[in-house]
Design an enzyme around this catalytic site. Structure first.
Site, mmCIF file in Angstrom:
data_model
loop_
_atom_site.group_PDB
_atom_site.id
_atom_site.type_symbol
_atom_site.label_atom_id
_atom_site.label_comp_id
_atom_site.label_asym_id
_atom_site.label_seq_id
_atom_site.Cartn_x
_atom_site.Cartn_y
_atom_site.Cartn_z
ATOM 1 N N SER A 307 0.827 -1.209 0.000
ATOM 2 C CA SER A 307 0.000 0.000 0.000
ATOM 3 C C SER A 307 0.856 1.252 0.000
ATOM 4 C CB SER A 307 -0.918 0.006 1.225
ATOM 5 O OG SER A 307 -0.161 0.062 2.417
ATOM 6 N N HIS A 527 12.470 52.763 -2.195
ATOM 7 C CA HIS A 527 13.660 53.220 -2.923
ATOM 8 C C HIS A 527 13.611 52.851 -4.406
ATOM 9 C CE1 HIS A 527 15.290 49.058 -2.113
ATOM 10 N NE2 HIS A 527 15.814 49.255 -3.304
ATOM 11 N N ASP A 580 11.243 52.071 4.379
ATOM 12 C CA ASP A 580 11.406 51.738 2.950
ATOM 13 C C ASP A 580 10.263 50.837 2.492
ATOM 14 O OD1 ASP A 580 12.408 51.497 0.432
ATOM 15 O OD2 ASP A 580 14.080 50.170 0.968
ATOM 16 N N SER A 674 15.140 44.020 -4.887
ATOM 17 C CA SER A 674 14.537 45.071 -4.067
ATOM 18 C C SER A 674 13.021 45.106 -4.210
ATOM 19 C CB SER A 674 15.111 46.426 -4.467
ATOM 20 O OG SER A 674 16.462 46.538 -4.111
#
Length: 724
Positions: A307, A527, A580, A674
């Site tokens: 199985s 940025h 940022d 970024s």
């Protein structure tokens, strides 16, 4: 045929008896509730004996003189998949084409949607000497294996002892489901609930049965796999590979894919499916397995029981000179060769720690009790980096004290006493109580004003708020596609990170990353959107977003959207990169799919502990001076303690920032990543946006981890701007 020996109501037992490869019969025993004690009488030996007696006495009088029963086997059926013989709905029977021609089967209603509350069966047969091949070209079933699932049985009866596999969810084309039976029959049972999904399509055919899989391998380099790899290996099979090389050489074996998982399997003893090498059994799922021989001959054995099967394995072997096993490199004890520069760096690059043994610690390293060398900056960072916890001993608090997250010690009895004794309130986090109207910086606030100190209660599938608000808006952080672990891979799989977005500026192509947080909104780094002398990156009209993108040159199923507006945080400082973060509103909403899906936003109180493994993704530079990646890349990184983070960055980290990566270098985000996500998941739960790729000195340099915008500190601003 059906025989009702006892009549009554539930409980009910289904037992299948299998005769030759031609005849199958069902016997149903209905036992009244009043006689439930009779259940103990239904043993395999008793029923088998009774059936044999019945067949001997009745054959002559029923015209069955030409039928000889040689054996009877019994096993309990799965009650979820059993159908009444009179129930002809959603019942199909197919014979394989003897010529090998493929037959395409599909779920009812495919691809528009399968019927709800259905119980379907597909009886499949092939010629003797053949086995059945099932290759699913589409598999999209509700991801709830309790209510919606597909089971393939290695017989025409749905007995639990013959399950090849049981699956649900949505599989990408890069990870298809393909299984083989061990005989010339199989059964597909398809169970649905009240919600409809597209369903499945499968190619059904017969192939010759393996007459043997034993091999002798005599070349100096080669590979071998489990039967039918990368399809699931069949049940009831044993294979042996004997590797022989010249007497002066030895053998190195490395498994690049190893997945032998099965419900109920003990991964310590491997009593079901396993690979056996030098009398040691290996099973489960392993990210790495490497071994070396003690002589010029090595036997590798593989066993699967009756199985549940799995993907199996892909192994490579090579001969090597034991006098010089890794020319110019370090030889691990398990046979792996690694760069000498990776030894004694605090990381288990070999997989067996042999590269970290017998090391002389440098001045900037700590000597663990177990002999390992770890960076001194990791001392007392709340993470067991040594493995024996010796780096977390002698850290200022005794056994009667509890350490706050800010390193201050308080009496242990003050932990979870309802009063914040730590300046950062961390002593009242992760407590079982719920207080109404008393909220701190470390408690999660429900919509009704109640506060729970349960750590990370949002979207954990447990109702921690009385009003259930902690489980609202949780259609996020899941990956619709089912994925396999890829050993050593850095290329992401299709749909593996469905919230990842590529931002293209004008004709420059990929410029930054972003994360999907709703159909209308993306989050990125501020940025990325500053006005420069060369270009106006702040102008939304110059940007296009690409969601569902895998390779930068493959636009299939990608949704391209223009940007309606760009909102950067008003306190963003382009000198320090503080605050940022930026939000992008799309001109047109996204349509969520298998490869496009939002990531969860963490609550302000969400805790991502130091040492936690997370993933950073993007199409950034492949090295500090490298080229942009064409395929989406992924890298596993660890959350670094704030104290350590502040130390290695010489105090440049603000409360809106966090460090993640490795102080030893080697793995990091880079230019072009970024704005992309740092995604974290705990205990198999939903993925949360822990951070946004912000800045760093170079890429993957030693003691220069990646710096990310801390999402928990910026969550409230996102809520104000978007309403999310």
């Amino acid at each position: 045929m059906w025989s009702q020996l006892l009549f009554g109501s539930f409980p009910m037992i289904y037992i299948s008896c299998e005769g030759s490869t031609v005849a199958y019969c069902w016997i149903r025993f209905l036992i009244p509730n009043a006689n439930s004690s009779a259940l103990s009488l239904f043993t395999e030996s008793q029923i088998t004996g009774s059936l044999r007696g019945i067949t001997r006495s009745s054959a002559g009088s029923s015209g069955l003189e030409n039928i000889r029963i040689t054996s009877i086997s019994l096993s309990p059926a799965d009650p979820r998949t059993v159908k009444e013989p009179t129930d002809k709905s959603c019942a199909f029977s197919y014979y394989a084409d003897p010529s090998g021609k493929k037959i395409i089967l599909s779920s009812p209603g495919f691809p528009s949607g399968y019927p709800t509350n259905a119980r379907c069966q597909y009886l499949l047969r092939a010629e003797r000497g053949s086995v059945i091949s099932l290759a699913f070209t589409t598999f999209n079933i509700r991801d709830n294996c309790q209510d919606d699932f597909l089971t393939v049985f290695n017989s025409l009866s749905s007995d639990r002892g013959n399950i090849i596999t049981e699956q649900c969810g949505n599989r990408p084309p890069t990870n298809p489901l393909a299984v083989f039976s061990s005989g010339n029959v199989a059964l597909i049972a398809f169970i649905t609930s009240s919600i409809s999904y597209p369903g499945f399509q499968v190619v059904f055919s017969q192939v010759p049965k393996l007459t043997g899989c034993d091999q002798t391998l005599t070349s100096d380099l080669g590979n071998f796999t489990s039967p039918y790899y990368p399809s699931f290996y069949p049940p009831n099979i044993d294979c042996k590979w004997t590797i022989q090389v010249p007497s002066h050489l030895r053998i190195r074996v490395q498994f690049y894919m190893f997945r032998l998982k099965e419900p109920g399997m003990n991964h310590d003893t491997c009593n079901k499916d396993y690979v056996e090498i030098a009398s040691v059994k290996y099973c489960g799922e392993r990210s790495f397995l490497g071994l070396i021989s003690s002589g010029p001959t090595l036997e590798v054995k593989f066993h699967s029981d009756a199985s549940f099967t799995d993907k199996g394995f892909l192994a490579e072997y090579s001969a090597y000179d034991p006098q010089n096993p890794c020319p110019g490199q370090f030889a691990c004890s398990n046979g792996l060769c690694i760069s000498v520069s990776l030894t004694c760096d605090g990381w288990n690059d070999c997989g067996d720690l042999s590269d970290e043994r017998n090391c002389v610690c440098s001045s900037d390293q700590f000597h663990c009790d177990n002999g390992l060398c770890k960076p001194r900056l990791w001392l007392c960072d709340h993470s067991n980096d040594c493995g024996d916890n010796s780096d977390e001993k002698q850290c200022g608090c005794n056994s009667e004290q509890w350490k706050c997250n800010n390193e201050v010690c308080i009496p242990r009895i003050k932990k979870c006493d309802g009063q914040p004794d730590c300046a950062d309130f961390s002593d009242e986090a992760d407590c079982a109580n719920v207080t109404v109207g008393v909220c701190t910086d470390f408690t999660y606030q429900c919509k009704n004003g109640a506060c729970t100190s349960q750590v990370n209660p949002e979207c954990d599938q447990k109702r921690d708020c009385e009003d259930g608000s902690d489980e609202e808006s949780c259609n996020c952080g899941v990956r619709p596609y089912k994925h396999n672990r890829i050993v050593g891979g850095t290329d992401a799989d299709v749909g593996e990170w469905p919230w990842q977005v590529s931002l293209h500026f004008g004709r420059q192509g990929h410029t930054c990353g972003a994360s999907i947080i709703s159909k209308h909104w993306l989050v990125s780094a501020a940025h990325c959107f500053q006005r420069t002398r060369e270009a106006n990156y702040a102008d939304a009209r110059n940007w296009n977003t690409y969601s569902g993108l895998h390779g930068q040159r493959d636009m299939q199923n990608v949704q391209v959207r223009g940007v309606k507006s760009i909102t950067t945080h008003p306190l963003y400082n382009h000198n320090t990169f503080d605050y940022d973060i930026a939000l992008l509103e799309l001109k047109e909403p996204l349509v969520f799919s298998n490869i496009i899906h939002p990531i969860c936003l963490p609550a302000r109180t969400h805790i991502f502990p130091s040492g936690m493994s997370c993933w950073v993704t993007g199409w950034g530079l492949l090295g500090e001076n490298g080229q942009l990646a064409r395929m989406l890349q992924k890298a596993e990184v660890k959350i670094i303690n704030d104290t350590v983070c502040n130390s290695v960055t010489r105090g440049q980290v603000t409360p809106r920032m966090l460090c993640s990566g490795y102080l030893t270098g080697g793995v990091d985000a880079c230019q072009g990543d970024s704005g992309g996500p740092l995604a974290c998941s705990q205990n198999g739960g939903p993925w949360f946006l822990c951070g946004i790729v912000s800045w760093g000195e170079g890429c993957a340099r030693k003691n220069n981890p990646g710096i990310y915008s801390r999402m928990t500190e910026l969550r409230e601003w996102v809520k104000i701007q978007t309403g999310l």
